[in-house]
Motif scaffolding. Structure first.
Motif, PDB file in Angstrom:
ATOM      1  N   LEU A  71       0.822  -1.205   0.000  1.00 29.88           N
ATOM      2  CA  LEU A  71       0.000   0.000   0.000  1.00 29.88           C
ATOM      3  C   LEU A  71       0.852   1.249   0.000  1.00 29.88           C
ATOM      4  O   LEU A  71       1.971   1.256   0.513  1.00 29.88           O
ATOM      5  CB  LEU A  71      -0.863   0.062   1.266  1.00 29.88           C
ATOM      6  CG  LEU A  71      -1.672  -1.139   1.690  1.00 29.88           C
ATOM      7  CD1 LEU A  71      -2.327  -0.861   3.039  1.00 29.88           C
ATOM      8  CD2 LEU A  71      -2.712  -1.474   0.646  1.00 29.88           C
ATOM      9  N   THR A  72       0.268   2.301  -0.517  1.00 29.22           N
ATOM     10  CA  THR A  72       0.736   3.655  -0.291  1.00 29.22           C
ATOM     11  C   THR A  72      -0.414   4.355   0.422  1.00 29.22           C
ATOM     12  O   THR A  72      -1.573   4.213   0.009  1.00 29.22           O
ATOM     13  CB  THR A  72       1.071   4.371  -1.609  1.00 29.22           C
ATOM     14  OG1 THR A  72       2.047   3.613  -2.314  1.00 29.22           O
ATOM     15  CG2 THR A  72       1.619   5.766  -1.356  1.00 29.22           C
ATOM     16  N   ALA A  73      -0.108   5.053   1.486  1.00 31.22           N
ATOM     17  CA  ALA A  73      -1.177   5.664   2.277  1.00 31.22           C
ATOM     18  C   ALA A  73      -0.712   6.984   2.873  1.00 31.22           C
ATOM     19  O   ALA A  73       0.477   7.174   3.138  1.00 31.22           O
ATOM     20  CB  ALA A  73      -1.597   4.725   3.402  1.00 31.22           C
ATOM     21  N   ALA A  74      -1.669   7.862   3.100  1.00 33.45           N
ATOM     22  CA  ALA A  74      -1.425   9.043   3.918  1.00 33.45           C
ATOM     23  C   ALA A  74      -1.641   8.583   5.353  1.00 33.45           C
ATOM     24  O   ALA A  74      -2.730   8.129   5.704  1.00 33.45           O
ATOM     25  CB  ALA A  74      -2.380  10.162   3.543  1.00 33.45           C
ATOM     26  N   PHE A  75      -0.590   8.620   6.152  1.00 31.32           N
ATOM     27  CA  PHE A  75      -0.689   8.233   7.552  1.00 31.32           C
ATOM     28  C   PHE A  75      -0.619   9.507   8.387  1.00 31.32           C
ATOM     29  O   PHE A  75       0.284  10.321   8.215  1.00 31.32           O
ATOM     30  CB  PHE A  75       0.437   7.279   7.948  1.00 31.32           C
ATOM     31  CG  PHE A  75       0.319   6.806   9.377  1.00 31.32           C
ATOM     32  CD1 PHE A  75      -0.567   5.797   9.702  1.00 31.32           C
ATOM     33  CD2 PHE A  75       1.054   7.402  10.381  1.00 31.32           C
ATOM     34  CE1 PHE A  75      -0.714   5.365  11.022  1.00 31.32           C
ATOM     35  CE2 PHE A  75       0.926   6.985  11.696  1.00 31.32           C
ATOM     36  CZ  PHE A  75       0.040   5.964  12.014  1.00 31.32           C
ATOM     37  N   THR A  76      -1.588   9.657   9.277  1.00 29.49           N
ATOM     38  CA  THR A  76      -1.671  10.860  10.104  1.00 29.49           C
ATOM     39  C   THR A  76      -1.665  10.452  11.570  1.00 29.49           C
ATOM     40  O   THR A  76      -2.338   9.498  11.959  1.00 29.49           O
ATOM     41  CB  THR A  76      -2.986  11.615   9.801  1.00 29.49           C
ATOM     42  OG1 THR A  76      -3.032  11.925   8.416  1.00 29.49           O
ATOM     43  CG2 THR A  76      -3.084  12.885  10.624  1.00 29.49           C
ATOM     44  N   ASN A  77      -0.869  11.167  12.368  1.00 27.19           N
ATOM     45  CA  ASN A  77      -0.966  11.030  13.820  1.00 27.19           C
ATOM     46  C   ASN A  77      -0.703  12.388  14.456  1.00 27.19           C
ATOM     47  O   ASN A  77      -0.282  13.332  13.776  1.00 27.19           O
ATOM     48  CB  ASN A  77      -0.076   9.913  14.380  1.00 27.19           C
ATOM     49  CG  ASN A  77       1.399  10.183  14.331  1.00 27.19           C
ATOM     50  OD1 ASN A  77       1.841  11.328  14.255  1.00 27.19           O
ATOM     51  ND2 ASN A  77       2.189   9.120  14.375  1.00 27.19           N
ATOM     52  N   SER A  78      -0.989  12.484  15.741  1.00 26.52           N
ATOM     53  CA  SER A  78      -0.878  13.778  16.417  1.00 26.52           C
ATOM     54  C   SER A  78       0.572  14.191  16.670  1.00 26.52           C
ATOM     55  O   SER A  78       0.822  15.344  17.008  1.00 26.52           O
ATOM     56  CB  SER A  78      -1.659  13.747  17.732  1.00 26.52           C
ATOM     57  OG  SER A  78      -1.146  12.744  18.589  1.00 26.52           O
TER      58      SER A  78
END
Length: 104
Positions: A71-78
């Motif tokens: 996969l290619t993904a936009a990963f978001t965390n705080s």
């Protein structure tokens, strides 16, 4: 809208992350699962707690290949905000035995 990976274990992995469900996340992993981040082996439980569950991690899948195991993904965390990431999964007997992630 996120692409949904073909592999059911990978789809469950992403659903658990996006739902903030640590128990469901570990249920989809093999008991001896391993992982790496940017090519470095990591302690899976510590990494998951730091990068995903205590930091409100979320994945928005952009592309899926290799029958849903790459996969290619936009990963978001705080902690880090949003970054484009790559993910590769090894699935054994319906459970994820290894995943590798890093910046794309």
């Amino acid at each position: 809208m996120s692409a949904i990976p073909e592999d059911p274990a990978v789809a469950a992995f992403i659903s658990a992350i996006n739902g903030g469900n640590r128990d469901a996340f570990f249920a989809v992993l093999a008991p001896d699962a391993t992982m790496s981040d940017d090519g470095s082996e990591r302690d899976l439980a510590a990494w998951v707690d730091k990068e995903i569950f205590s930091a409100d991690g979320r994945m928005d899948v952009e592309t899926s290949s290799d029958e849903g195991r790459a996969l290619t993904a936009a990963f978001t965390n705080s902690t880090y905000g949003t970054m484009r990431t790559r993910w590769a999964f090894t699935v054994t007997d319906g459970r994820i035995s290894r995943f590798e992630t890093g910046q794309a």
